[in-house]
Design a protein around this motif. Structure first.
Motif, PDB file in Angstrom:
ATOM      1  N   TYR A 175      22.615 -27.692 -14.953  1.00 26.83           N
ATOM      2  CA  TYR A 175      21.945 -27.936 -13.272  1.00 26.83           C
ATOM      3  C   TYR A 175      21.264 -26.580 -13.006  1.00 26.83           C
ATOM      4  O   TYR A 175      21.895 -25.666 -12.280  1.00 26.83           O
ATOM      5  N   TYR A 178      20.361 -24.384  -9.459  1.00 21.83           N
ATOM      6  CA  TYR A 178      21.234 -23.708  -8.533  1.00 21.83           C
ATOM      7  C   TYR A 178      21.521 -22.131  -9.089  1.00 21.83           C
ATOM      8  O   TYR A 178      22.192 -21.410  -8.112  1.00 21.83           O
ATOM      9  N   PHE A 180      23.609 -21.068 -11.390  1.00 24.82           N
ATOM     10  CA  PHE A 180      25.016 -20.597 -11.596  1.00 24.82           C
ATOM     11  C   PHE A 180      25.166 -19.550 -12.520  1.00 24.82           C
ATOM     12  O   PHE A 180      26.377 -18.980 -12.367  1.00 24.82           O
ATOM     13  N   HIS A 191      21.956 -19.552  -4.050  1.00 21.36           N
ATOM     14  CA  HIS A 191      22.907 -20.799  -4.070  1.00 21.36           C
ATOM     15  C   HIS A 191      22.785 -21.405  -2.849  1.00 21.36           C
ATOM     16  O   HIS A 191      22.629 -22.808  -2.732  1.00 21.36           O
ATOM     17  N   ALA A 194      19.308 -23.330  -2.534  1.00 21.53           N
ATOM     18  CA  ALA A 194      19.264 -24.483  -3.686  1.00 21.53           C
ATOM     19  C   ALA A 194      20.008 -25.614  -3.140  1.00 21.53           C
ATOM     20  O   ALA A 194      19.454 -26.838  -3.280  1.00 21.53           O
ATOM     21  N   LEU A 195      20.959 -25.520  -2.546  1.00 18.24           N
ATOM     22  CA  LEU A 195      22.003 -26.494  -1.881  1.00 18.24           C
ATOM     23  C   LEU A 195      21.080 -27.253  -0.669  1.00 18.24           C
ATOM     24  O   LEU A 195      21.181 -28.432  -0.730  1.00 18.24           O
ATOM     25  N   HIS A 198      18.004 -29.064  -2.735  1.00 15.67           N
ATOM     26  CA  HIS A 198      18.546 -30.078  -3.535  1.00 15.67           C
ATOM     27  C   HIS A 198      19.844 -30.936  -3.343  1.00 15.67           C
ATOM     28  O   HIS A 198      20.114 -31.974  -4.079  1.00 15.67           O
ATOM     29  N   PRO A 200      24.053 -31.245  -3.182  1.00 19.63           N
ATOM     30  CA  PRO A 200      25.110 -30.630  -4.094  1.00 19.63           C
ATOM     31  C   PRO A 200      25.128 -31.513  -5.587  1.00 19.63           C
ATOM     32  O   PRO A 200      24.222 -32.470  -5.265  1.00 19.63           O
ATOM     33  N   CYS A 201      25.590 -30.985  -6.398  1.00 21.09           N
ATOM     34  CA  CYS A 201      25.666 -31.701  -7.904  1.00 21.09           C
ATOM     35  C   CYS A 201      27.024 -32.007  -7.936  1.00 21.09           C
ATOM     36  O   CYS A 201      27.928 -31.800  -7.124  1.00 21.09           O
ATOM     37  N   HIS A 204      29.830 -29.351  -7.548  1.00 14.60           N
ATOM     38  CA  HIS A 204      30.306 -28.841  -6.216  1.00 14.60           C
ATOM     39  C   HIS A 204      31.594 -29.433  -5.495  1.00 14.60           C
ATOM     40  O   HIS A 204      31.894 -30.601  -5.652  1.00 14.60           O
TER      41      HIS A 204
END
Length: 214
Positions: A175, A178, A180, A191, A194-195, A198, A200-201, A204
């Motif tokens: 991912y 984000y 990470f 972060h 990015a949320l 995009h 959540p993935c 999250h």
């Protein structure tokens, strides 16, 4: 027969972590004393990771301390030394388990799993924080700020932190949007941006803000 060490045997806060807590347990008949700690209660994404460590009192790495006070390079170096000299186990609770229960329950569950996974059965456990996980295989004592007081808990904090950081760095390859690898799932500005862009993935924690919509 082993007995539970009375609270009066436990000293107050030392300047740096030491082995007095563990030594009191040994003197009370508990041979293998494990330290338990976790990493990742606060992030918005990723698992909470727990570690259990039984140190060899004859071979304790120099420099063990609360993982939060150490540089990443120092943690990595101590991580290798701990694995080479101690009995170690790691366990985790995923974002889905955190959502199904709560972060406190998931953290305690991860610590319980780590203790059970040790290659040597623990006779006593020293647990960072205010809570002792239910269903442990041995007696235990919670130590507030234990990672700054007990060498075994400090070692567990380092193992948990390094393991979790490495897992989030790997997650960044799956991912990449984000970042990470930079913030390890915490609520850094990148972060949050990015949320917003995009969404959540799957890593999250949907019960955490800003993913949770009240």
């Amino acid at each position: 027969m082993a007995r539970t060490p009375p609270d009066s045997l436990f000293p107050d806060y030392p300047a740096i972590p030491d082995y007095r807590f563990e030594q009191h347990c040994v003197e009370s008949g508990f041979q293998h004393v494990a330290g338990l700690d976790e990493a990742g209660r606060g992030p918005l994404a990723g698992p909470v990771v727990a570690a259990a460590v039984i140190l060899d009192p004859a071979c304790i790495p120099d420099g063990l301390d609360d993982s939060k006070t150490l540089t990443a390079a120092k943690r990595e170096m101590l991580f290798d030394l701990i694995l080479a000299s101690a009995q170690v186990a790691v366990a985790s609770a995923s974002a889905r388990e955190i959502e199904a229960t709560d972060i406190r329950a998931a953290s305690l569950a991860a610590m319980r799993r780590a203790l059970c996974a040790l290659p040597v059965r623990a006779d006593y456990a020293l647990v960072d924080g205010r809570d002792v996980p239910e269903g442990l295989i041995c007696p235990a004592r919670a130590l507030v700020k234990g990672d700054a007081r007990s060498l075994s808990i400090a070692a567990a904090s380092i193992v948990a932190k390094v393991t979790r950081d490495r897992s989030m760095i790997r997650a960044a390859t799956v991912y990449p949007a984000y970042g990470f690898e930079l913030h390890k799932g915490y609520g850094a500005k990148r972060h949050l941006n990015a949320l917003a862009e995009h969404g959540p993935c799957t890593l999250h924690r949907m019960t955490f803000r800003p993913m949770r919509k009240d």
